[in-house]
Design a protein around this motif. Structure first.
Motif, mmCIF file in Angstrom:
data_model
loop_
_atom_site.group_PDB
_atom_site.id
_atom_site.type_symbol
_atom_site.label_atom_id
_atom_site.label_comp_id
_atom_site.label_asym_id
_atom_site.label_seq_id
_atom_site.Cartn_x
_atom_site.Cartn_y
_atom_site.Cartn_z
ATOM 1 N N ASP A 196 -8.216 -0.355 2.436
ATOM 2 C CA ASP A 196 -9.175 0.672 2.144
ATOM 3 C C ASP A 196 -9.805 0.309 0.747
ATOM 4 N N ASP A 197 -10.858 1.222 0.377
ATOM 5 C CA ASP A 197 -11.458 1.357 -0.871
ATOM 6 C C ASP A 197 -10.740 1.370 -1.959
ATOM 7 N N LYS A 198 -9.728 2.536 -2.312
ATOM 8 C CA LYS A 198 -9.085 2.633 -3.294
ATOM 9 C C LYS A 198 -7.965 1.580 -3.594
ATOM 10 N N GLU A 199 -7.370 1.162 -2.403
ATOM 11 C CA GLU A 199 -6.137 0.161 -2.581
ATOM 12 C C GLU A 199 -6.791 -1.117 -2.749
ATOM 13 N N ARG A 200 -7.988 -1.471 -2.168
ATOM 14 C CA ARG A 200 -8.672 -2.758 -2.307
ATOM 15 C C ARG A 200 -8.996 -3.002 -3.917
ATOM 16 N N GLU A 201 -9.353 -2.012 -4.484
ATOM 17 C CA GLU A 201 -9.767 -2.078 -6.026
ATOM 18 C C GLU A 201 -8.316 -2.326 -6.856
ATOM 19 N N SER A 202 -7.279 -1.760 -6.429
ATOM 20 C CA SER A 202 -6.051 -2.098 -6.953
ATOM 21 C C SER A 202 -5.471 -3.317 -6.768
ATOM 22 N N TYR A 203 -5.859 -3.832 -5.544
ATOM 23 C CA TYR A 203 -5.381 -5.183 -5.156
ATOM 24 C C TYR A 203 -6.240 -6.288 -6.004
ATOM 25 N N SER A 206 -8.046 -8.566 0.545
ATOM 26 C CA SER A 206 -8.519 -7.391 0.018
ATOM 27 C C SER A 206 -9.364 -6.538 1.053
ATOM 28 N N ASP A 207 -9.942 -7.355 2.222
ATOM 29 C CA ASP A 207 -10.616 -7.066 3.091
ATOM 30 C C ASP A 207 -9.847 -6.021 4.097
ATOM 31 N N ASN A 262 0.832 -1.047 0.093
ATOM 32 C CA ASN A 262 0.000 -0.001 0.069
ATOM 33 C C ASN A 262 1.045 1.308 0.131
#
Length: 449
Positions: free
Chosen positions: A422-429, A418-419, A370
């Motif tokens: 946060d939202d933005k980095e979860r999307e990238s992951y 992924s859980d 991250n």
């Protein structure tokens, strides 16, 4: 009773027909009987003309990396193909080559050439001088010559006669049309006996002899091992020489070719390029097949802007870069090689700057990072003994098989953390995770050449 007689009749008829009819294989259905017959005749001709006390010797074709014992090509442009075949003598282990041609519907031997070598390293068919006819270039080893341990020979047709320019010493050879004149130059590196300098020779074949086009002493190069010729950008051609320096580290020298003035300029003499102080310790090559040669160096992900010279450090990435017009580098491909375990991973573009690799003797872990540099597991790759893999159903069900041999398997699995993001980095992951769902699409067995 009639039913029994009918059944017997059907069985007998089937047996009789099956003994008369041959069921063609799929391969035979794709090849006409006439072509099959022609190939059989060619093979018989090769077997008949091969010298006594010799055996067929397969050679590697440069354009396919396949080994072939019989090569068919129309060398002299008479619309009739010749057969080229190599053999190894059982008396002295030396290699020879003969050429067959069909005359009045009968195969005849045009020539039989003996080479002073025990090994042919490469075989090429090229139109060197742009006249449409094809020349044979045979590259061989001469281990007794410690300065220039390789030779190349050129075999060509001249007025329907086979001629040979035999065994020219060199260390490395490459063939390309660097000045776009329709003729291909022969690039070779030799080592001088007098001063032990390495010399780049650019030669041309004029139809009967080798003519030197350019010669350049390579003062700062030690132990060259590869030449590549191609574009660096637009139509600008260059020569890439990969070598090992005095410090044991690999590097690449780039010589820019000026087509108008026919001169070579070392890119280190170009101020904008020299500012980068680049050390290219990965062999240069055209990794995306666009005619532009990429340079390469090893780096520790995620920091692809800093080259690592100490290759003993684990988890390094081979980065391949295009040289832009402003002489800065643009990353185009990342490859992770695990030499010990024998596999290669092409890193997806989505991963650039957002992953780390940690490895030990048995396992490799690829992590998402991250913005704070914290690692989140993404891919796990394991070395597993074959017996353990075969016996453990739960293990096989939880992991994807990547490659295997008789002793062990390489298997992996895609994880999901992924859980924890946060939202933005979860999307990238999740995007990165989605691009590697089938690991065998990005991880392959490492083939040794």
């Amino acid at each position: 009773m009639k039913k029994i007689i009918l059944a017997v009749f059907v069985i007998l008829t089937t047996i009789m027909l099956s003994s008369c009819l041959k069921i063609a294989t799929p391969e035979e259905l794709l090849v006409s009987p006439a072509l099959n017959q022609e190939k059989r005749e060619m093979k018989e001709a090769v077997d008949n003309f091969r010298p006594p006390n010799s055996a067929s010797y397969p050679v590697i074709m440069s354009d396919s990396d396949r080994s072939m014992s019989m090569i068919i090509s129309d060398l002299d442009l008479d619309s009739s193909s010749e057969i080229i075949s190599f053999y190894k003598s059982k008396v002295d282990d030396k290699i020879g080559m003969f050429i067959l041609k069909k005359v009045d519907n009968i195969w005849v031997k045009k020539d039989d050439i003996k080479f002073n070598t025990y090994e042919i390293s490469e075989f090429m068919i090229e139109d060197l001088n742009g006249n449409g006819k094809k020349e044979l270039i045979v590259e061989s080893y001469e281990p007794e010559n410690t300065l220039n341990p390789r030779n190349y020979s050129i075999i060509y047709f001249d007025n329907k006669e086979v001629k040979v320019i035999k065994e020219i010493p060199n260390m490395i050879i490459e063939i390309a049309d660097i000045n776009s004149d329709g003729r291909k130059e022969i690039f070779s590196i030799t080592k001088n006996l007098s001063d032990l300098d390495y010399v780049l020779n650019i030669d041309e074949f004029d139809g009967s002899k080798i003519v030197n086009y350019r010669k350049k002493v390579l003062k700062d190069i030690k132990k060259p091992y590869n030449i590549s010729i191609g574009k660096i950008f637009d139509e600008q051609m260059a020569i890439f020489i990969d070598y090992i320096g005095d410090n044991k580290y690999e590097n690449t020298d780039i010589l820019v070719f000026n087509k108008d003035h026919k001169v070579l300029t070392d890119m280190r003499d170009i101020q904008e390029f020299n500012k980068g102080n680049y050390q290219f310790n990965v062999q240069s090559q055209d990794v995306d097949n666009d005619g532009i040669i990429e340079v390469g160096y090893k780096f520790k992900a995620p920091n692809y802007s800093v080259s690592i010279q100490d290759t003993k450090e684990g988890g390094l990435i081979n980065g391949y870069f295009k040289i832009k017009k402003d002489y800065k580098l643009e990353l185009v491909k990342e490859v992770y090689e695990n030499i010990k375990l024998g596999y290669v991973m092409n890193i997806p573009k989505l991963f650039t700057g957002k992953y780390t690799i940690n490895e030990n003797d048995m396992n490799t872990n690829i992590n998402f990072i991250n913005h704070l540099g914290k690692e989140y597991p993404l891919i796990q790759i394991n070395y597993i003994k074959k017996y353990e893999w075969q016996q453990d159903n739960e293990l096989r069900n939880s992991m994807q098989l990547i490659t295997e041999n008789q002793d062990y398997v390489i298997a992996g699995k895609v994880l999901d953390y992924s859980d924890s993001l946060d939202d933005k980095e979860r999307e990238s992951y999740l995007q990165m995770r989605s691009s590697v769902q089938i690991l065998s699409n990005v991880i392959k067995e490492r083939l040794y050449k």
